[in-house]
Structures are given as C-alpha cells and as structure tokens.
Design an enzyme around this catalytic site. Structure first.
Site, short mmCIF file in Angstrom:
data_model
loop_
_atom_site.label_atom_id
_atom_site.label_comp_id
_atom_site.label_asym_id
_atom_site.label_seq_id
_atom_site.Cartn_x
_atom_site.Cartn_y
_atom_site.Cartn_z
N TYR A 189 19.41 -51.24 -34.97
CA TYR A 189 18.41 -50.59 -33.71
C TYR A 189 17.73 -49.27 -34.49
O TYR A 189 18.27 -48.39 -34.94
CB TYR A 189 19.20 -50.25 -32.53
CG TYR A 189 19.79 -51.25 -31.89
CD1 TYR A 189 19.51 -52.42 -31.95
CD2 TYR A 189 21.00 -50.85 -30.99
CE1 TYR A 189 19.89 -53.52 -31.45
CE2 TYR A 189 21.67 -51.98 -30.39
CZ TYR A 189 21.16 -53.39 -30.50
OH TYR A 189 21.76 -54.20 -29.73
N HIS A 218 26.54 -59.27 -34.93
CA HIS A 218 25.11 -59.23 -34.44
C HIS A 218 24.27 -60.44 -34.92
O HIS A 218 24.24 -60.94 -35.92
CB HIS A 218 24.29 -58.22 -35.17
CG HIS A 218 23.35 -57.25 -34.44
ND1 HIS A 218 22.93 -56.19 -34.57
CD2 HIS A 218 22.43 -58.04 -33.39
CE1 HIS A 218 21.99 -55.90 -33.81
NE2 HIS A 218 21.65 -57.00 -33.00
#
Length: 299
Positions: free
Chosen positions: A56, A140
């Site tokens: 992010y 992830h």
C-alpha cells in the site's frame, strides 16, 4: 464497538476494521493530516483493528499508520500487515508507481514467500511502522504462488451483495476447519458504496458493467423498501455467515470513518435477506441471519 475473537487464538478484532490502503494514496493523494485524522476518528469510534501492507503506497501506508498509532496503548488494538511482497530498490524508476498508488516508485515490489522473505518483510514492516509487533500476518495475494504460500487468507470482495462466490470454496472450508474470516472489499470497489449506484462507478477496480449497475440498483430498491440503504446492507451482509468475524473498510478521512461507523451501527431489518433471495438478487445459499445479529462469541 463489539469484538469477535479469531478462532483458537486470544486475538479479538473490533467488528469494524480500518483498512489503510487508501492512506497509502490508493488512486489519489491523501494528505498526511487527513490520514492522521482518519485514524484518530477510527479510534474515537471504537475501531481497534487496523490493517496495512507494504504494497500500500510502497510503505507509505505503514509509515502513516504507525505514526498515528505510536502513542496509543499497544495492548488496546490489533495490527495486521502482509508478507509476500518485499520492497526493494527500483533500479529503473519511472517516477510514479504503476500499481494504482499515487507515490514515487523509488521502490518496487518483489514476490517472496520464502521463510527468509517472510522474516525480512516483517522486520521491514516493524521498522516502517515504528511499532513493536504485528498481531496478525496475512499472505498478500498468494493465488499465483500457492505452492510456496501457507493457508492464511483474507477474503476480498467475494462475499458481498453482488458476489457470493466464496460460498463455493473459502467459506465452506472455513466452516469445516473452524477458521475465522475477515471480509474486505464489501463495496466491490465502490459500486455498493452509495444509496443509488450510477454508471461510471467502479466494480473490482474497473468500470462497472451496465448489468451489474442495474442489479445493484435493484438491490438498492429492495433495501429502501425495508427502510435501509444499499451501503448499510453491504457492510452488514458478510455477517450473515457465521465464520466472518470482521468487515474492514478503506477510509481516507474522518468524514468517511464517521459515515461507515454509523452505517455499521444501523440494524438491518428482518426480512431483507429473505426478499433478496426470493427475487434472485443474492444466492439462495446465503444464510438467513436476522437483523444483523451478532454471534455468540462476541465480547
């Protein structure tokens, strides 16, 4: 804010979680004061679960979230981040990240699900956040790397008012193995975020097809007939499944936090899910929960 415990652990998540992707400048710049105000507002609303990732904003989300939480009592909140994407120096930067974040690409993401890669990723996350530990670590996007990945997964956008495909695999497996599930992406990238969906809104990061916009409008009309709204129902809908213990939403401002917290507090009228099933707007396999009822393992 109620809490639910992750099965077979001592970790409890507030029912509503703060997703920190947007304070990593997802799609557009979020000013640093706005990001800090969003985290502060989340705390004031009773949110005690915060989720971030190196991905992010190439670490920006972790930096900002850590700074906002650093002076909070560490035992009063749960922090999660992710492994599998190490941040390394970008030897050929183009000036701007090409994965949807409005940040410079001095760093790049490198897939690594190895033991060493996981440990290095956690160490780097702790350095960026300035915090002492992670309470939850997710893998992830392991879909294309499942031979190297473990069995930890977060459910993104696959048990929503528009997509209940997790009923085919993830949720039955969670039920069989007695595992807890965290639901994210419940607005499906925005299409379910407003009372009246419109053309041009996003669905799964792309422009929503007209047929899906029409279906979302039909669901919105049923919600209105029951005295509620589409986004309130979108936040409540994952809780219809007994394995889902938390809904985490991306929030980039104090105003968004306040709105989502209020939507979460709204009680969904009995009969809404039954009517949506009867009209073929959600799958028949969606459990018949009544009135956004909390499960017995709440605190």
């Amino acid at each position: 804010m109620r809490h639910r415990k992750i099965t077979n652990t001592s970790v409890e998540l507030s029912e509503l979680g703060f997703g920190a992707s947007v304070i990593g400048n997802l799609y557009r710049v979020t000013p640093t004061p706005d990001a800090a105000a969003a985290v502060e507002a989340a705390w004031d609303e009773g949110i005690r679960y915060f989720d971030t990732a190196p991905h992010y904003g190439l670490g920006l989300s972790e930096h900002r979230l850590g700074a906002a939480l650093r002076d909070r009592p560490r035992n009063e909140y749960v922090l999660s981040s992710k492994v599998g994407r190490l941040l390394v120096t970008d030897e050929q930067p183009r000036g701007i990240d090409n994965e949807g974040f409005a940040v410079r690409d001095d760093l790049r993401r490198q897939w690594d699900f190895s033991r060493d890669g996981v440990l290095r990723s956690i160490e780097a996350t702790l350095k960026r956040t300035g915090l002492d530990r992670l309470d939850v670590v997710y893998l992830h996007d392991p879909d294309d790397h499942w031979r190297k990945a473990a069995d930890v997964v977060i459910l993104a956008g696959r048990y929503t008012l528009l997509d209940q495909s997790a009923l085919d695999d993830v949720l039955p497996a969670a039920q069989e193995l007695n595992k807890s599930v965290v639901a994210v992406g419940v607005f499906n990238s925005g299409l379910l975020s407003l009372d009246r969906p419109a053309e041009g809104m996003k669905y799964d990061y792309r422009d929503a097809p007209p047929a899906l916009v029409a279906r979302a409008l039909a669901i919105a009309e049923v919600c209105a007939a029951h005295g509620t709204t589409l986004p309130a129902a979108a936040i409540a809908s994952p809780y219809t499944h007994p394995r889902i213990i938390n809904v985490t939403l991306g929030m980039r401002s104090a105003e968004q936090v306040a709105r989502n917290a209020e939507l979460h507090r709204q009680r969904i009228p009995e009969g809404l899910w039954e009517d949506l099933r009867a009209q073929g707007l959600i799958r028949s396999g969606v459990p018949a929960e009544k009135g956004h009822k909390r499960s017995s393992h709440c605190r």
